[in-house]
Design a protein around this motif. Structure first.
Motif, PDB file in Angstrom:
ATOM      1  N   ALA A  93      46.196  32.444  47.761  1.00 27.33           N
ATOM      2  CA  ALA A  93      46.391  31.531  46.406  1.00 27.33           C
ATOM      3  C   ALA A  93      45.018  30.998  45.408  1.00 27.33           C
ATOM      4  O   ALA A  93      45.219  31.653  44.790  1.00 27.33           O
ATOM      5  CB  ALA A  93      46.692  30.005  46.975  1.00 27.33           C
ATOM      6  N   LEU A  94      44.100  30.902  46.378  1.00 24.82           N
ATOM      7  CA  LEU A  94      42.567  31.038  45.911  1.00 24.82           C
ATOM      8  C   LEU A  94      42.138  31.660  44.847  1.00 24.82           C
ATOM      9  O   LEU A  94      41.449  32.197  43.910  1.00 24.82           O
ATOM     10  CB  LEU A  94      41.436  30.337  46.886  1.00 24.82           C
ATOM     11  N   ALA A  95      42.886  33.617  45.888  1.00 26.12           N
ATOM     12  CA  ALA A  95      42.089  34.133  45.355  1.00 26.12           C
ATOM     13  C   ALA A  95      43.170  35.137  43.542  1.00 26.12           C
ATOM     14  O   ALA A  95      41.608  35.630  42.811  1.00 26.12           O
ATOM     15  CB  ALA A  95      42.237  35.448  45.951  1.00 26.12           C
ATOM     16  N   ALA A  96      44.174  34.330  43.819  1.00 25.96           N
ATOM     17  CA  ALA A  96      44.517  35.215  42.585  1.00 25.96           C
ATOM     18  C   ALA A  96      44.477  33.837  41.667  1.00 25.96           C
ATOM     19  O   ALA A  96      44.238  34.389  40.116  1.00 25.96           O
ATOM     20  CB  ALA A  96      46.185  34.154  42.754  1.00 25.96           C
ATOM     21  N   ARG A  97      43.645  32.943  41.361  1.00 28.10           N
ATOM     22  CA  ARG A  97      43.037  32.185  40.524  1.00 28.10           C
ATOM     23  C   ARG A  97      41.685  32.751  40.231  1.00 28.10           C
ATOM     24  O   ARG A  97      41.462  32.489  39.052  1.00 28.10           O
ATOM     25  CB  ARG A  97      42.908  30.170  40.757  1.00 28.10           C
ATOM     26  N   ALA A  98      41.189  33.311  41.244  1.00 23.88           N
ATOM     27  CA  ALA A  98      39.926  33.546  41.308  1.00 23.88           C
ATOM     28  C   ALA A  98      39.992  35.176  40.093  1.00 23.88           C
ATOM     29  O   ALA A  98      39.324  35.408  39.427  1.00 23.88           O
ATOM     30  CB  ALA A  98      39.379  33.967  42.286  1.00 23.88           C
ATOM     31  N   THR A  99      40.757  35.931  40.291  1.00 24.06           N
ATOM     32  CA  THR A  99      41.128  37.411  39.988  1.00 24.06           C
ATOM     33  C   THR A  99      41.615  36.917  38.548  1.00 24.06           C
ATOM     34  O   THR A  99      41.513  38.084  37.363  1.00 24.06           O
ATOM     35  CB  THR A  99      42.272  37.914  40.080  1.00 24.06           C
ATOM     36  N   VAL A 100      42.020  36.046  37.526  1.00 24.45           N
ATOM     37  CA  VAL A 100      42.173  35.983  36.769  1.00 24.45           C
ATOM     38  C   VAL A 100      41.540  35.287  36.424  1.00 24.45           C
ATOM     39  O   VAL A 100      40.855  35.371  34.898  1.00 24.45           O
ATOM     40  CB  VAL A 100      43.309  34.644  36.443  1.00 24.45           C
ATOM     41  N   ALA A 101      40.065  34.272  36.695  1.00 26.10           N
ATOM     42  CA  ALA A 101      39.080  33.993  36.327  1.00 26.10           C
ATOM     43  C   ALA A 101      38.692  34.542  35.472  1.00 26.10           C
ATOM     44  O   ALA A 101      37.459  35.149  34.504  1.00 26.10           O
ATOM     45  CB  ALA A 101      38.730  32.783  36.892  1.00 26.10           C
ATOM     46  N   CYS A 102      38.216  36.052  36.975  1.00 29.43           N
ATOM     47  CA  CYS A 102      36.953  36.741  36.565  1.00 29.43           C
ATOM     48  C   CYS A 102      37.431  38.223  35.644  1.00 29.43           C
ATOM     49  O   CYS A 102      36.694  38.748  35.521  1.00 29.43           O
ATOM     50  CB  CYS A 102      36.593  37.436  37.733  1.00 29.43           C
ATOM     51  N   ARG A 103      38.598  38.096  35.760  1.00 29.97           N
ATOM     52  CA  ARG A 103      40.025  39.447  34.959  1.00 29.97           C
ATOM     53  C   ARG A 103      39.481  40.841  36.380  1.00 29.97           C
ATOM     54  O   ARG A 103      39.016  41.748  35.510  1.00 29.97           O
ATOM     55  CB  ARG A 103      39.385  39.719  33.293  1.00 29.97           C
ATOM     56  N   LEU A 104      39.447  40.763  37.013  1.00 37.64           N
ATOM     57  CA  LEU A 104      39.304  41.779  37.952  1.00 37.64           C
ATOM     58  C   LEU A 104      39.183  41.368  39.827  1.00 37.64           C
ATOM     59  O   LEU A 104      39.682  40.754  39.714  1.00 37.64           O
ATOM     60  CB  LEU A 104      37.171  42.073  38.241  1.00 37.64           C
ATOM     61  N   PRO A 105      39.935  42.508  40.215  1.00 36.06           N
ATOM     62  CA  PRO A 105      40.896  42.586  41.151  1.00 36.06           C
ATOM     63  C   PRO A 105      39.507  41.927  42.490  1.00 36.06           C
ATOM     64  O   PRO A 105      38.163  42.427  42.193  1.00 36.06           O
ATOM     65  CB  PRO A 105      40.746  44.445  42.021  1.00 36.06           C
ATOM     66  N   VAL A 106      40.441  41.038  43.199  1.00 40.10           N
ATOM     67  CA  VAL A 106      39.328  40.138  44.026  1.00 40.10           C
ATOM     68  C   VAL A 106      39.542  40.300  45.680  1.00 40.10           C
ATOM     69  O   VAL A 106      41.376  40.931  45.551  1.00 40.10           O
ATOM     70  CB  VAL A 106      39.371  38.593  44.016  1.00 40.10           C
ATOM     71  N   GLU A 107      39.329  41.162  46.430  1.00 38.36           N
ATOM     72  CA  GLU A 107      39.496  41.383  47.540  1.00 38.36           C
ATOM     73  C   GLU A 107      39.322  40.730  49.113  1.00 38.36           C
ATOM     74  O   GLU A 107      38.297  39.838  48.597  1.00 38.36           O
ATOM     75  CB  GLU A 107      38.977  43.063  47.994  1.00 38.36           C
ATOM     76  N   VAL A 108      40.490  40.053  49.922  1.00 37.03           N
ATOM     77  CA  VAL A 108      40.071  38.690  50.386  1.00 37.03           C
ATOM     78  C   VAL A 108      40.090  39.486  52.316  1.00 37.03           C
ATOM     79  O   VAL A 108      40.883  40.443  52.682  1.00 37.03           O
ATOM     80  CB  VAL A 108      41.034  37.944  50.333  1.00 37.03           C
ATOM     81  N   ARG A 109      38.862  38.979  52.550  1.00 31.29           N
ATOM     82  CA  ARG A 109      38.655  38.645  54.386  1.00 31.29           C
ATOM     83  C   ARG A 109      38.368  38.261  54.648  1.00 31.29           C
ATOM     84  O   ARG A 109      37.431  36.997  54.343  1.00 31.29           O
ATOM     85  CB  ARG A 109      37.399  40.268  54.031  1.00 31.29           C
ATOM     86  N   PRO A 110      38.775  37.503  55.819  1.00 36.06           N
ATOM     87  CA  PRO A 110      38.255  36.491  56.790  1.00 36.06           C
ATOM     88  C   PRO A 110      36.752  37.248  57.604  1.00 36.06           C
ATOM     89  O   PRO A 110      37.231  38.116  58.166  1.00 36.06           O
ATOM     90  CB  PRO A 110      39.302  36.416  57.966  1.00 36.06           C
TER      91      PRO A 110
END
Length: 118
Positions: A93-110
């Motif tokens: 959910a946070l990465a979805a907001r991040a990709t909108v903010a930065c306009r680029l793909p965001v990869e999530v890894r624990p």
């Protein structure tokens, strides 16, 4: 809580117009403040191009250095966040907001648990 790396990926020739870049900085800055205010922030930042990288490698006890990135690719990590979140759903959910903010793909890894963590 689990720490997640949210990395921002882009091509080597990514160069938004100045006005768009200023809006991206503003949007990412606002998101960063929300993450910090929520107590989820660990660390984050933008990176210089891969041409500024240096790779160190240990072979048979001898350390060598090589200028440039470890792997030559068309895409690179441009920046990242490290955040503390309850679970993967919260990270996505946070990465979805991040990709909108930065306009680029965001990869999530624990991050892996440390020995003794449960």
């Amino acid at each position: 809580m689990t720490q997640y790396l949210m990395s921002v990926w882009h091509s080597g020739d990514y160069a938004p117009a100045d006005s768009e870049m200023q809006q991206i900085y503003a949007d990412v800055g606002a998101l960063n403040k929300e993450i910090q205010d929520a107590g989820q922030w660990v660390f984050g930042g933008g990176l210089h191009p891969p041409t500024t990288a240096t790779v160190l490698r240990s072979v048979d006890g001898k350390v060598t250095t090589t200028d440039g990135p470890f792997v030559e690719t068309k895409e690179m990590i441009g920046g990242f966040w490290i955040v503390n979140l309850a679970d993967l759903d919260a990270a996505l959910a946070l990465a979805a907001r991040a990709t909108v903010a930065c306009r680029l793909p965001v990869e999530v890894r624990p991050f892996q648990d440390e020995p003794g963590d449960s």
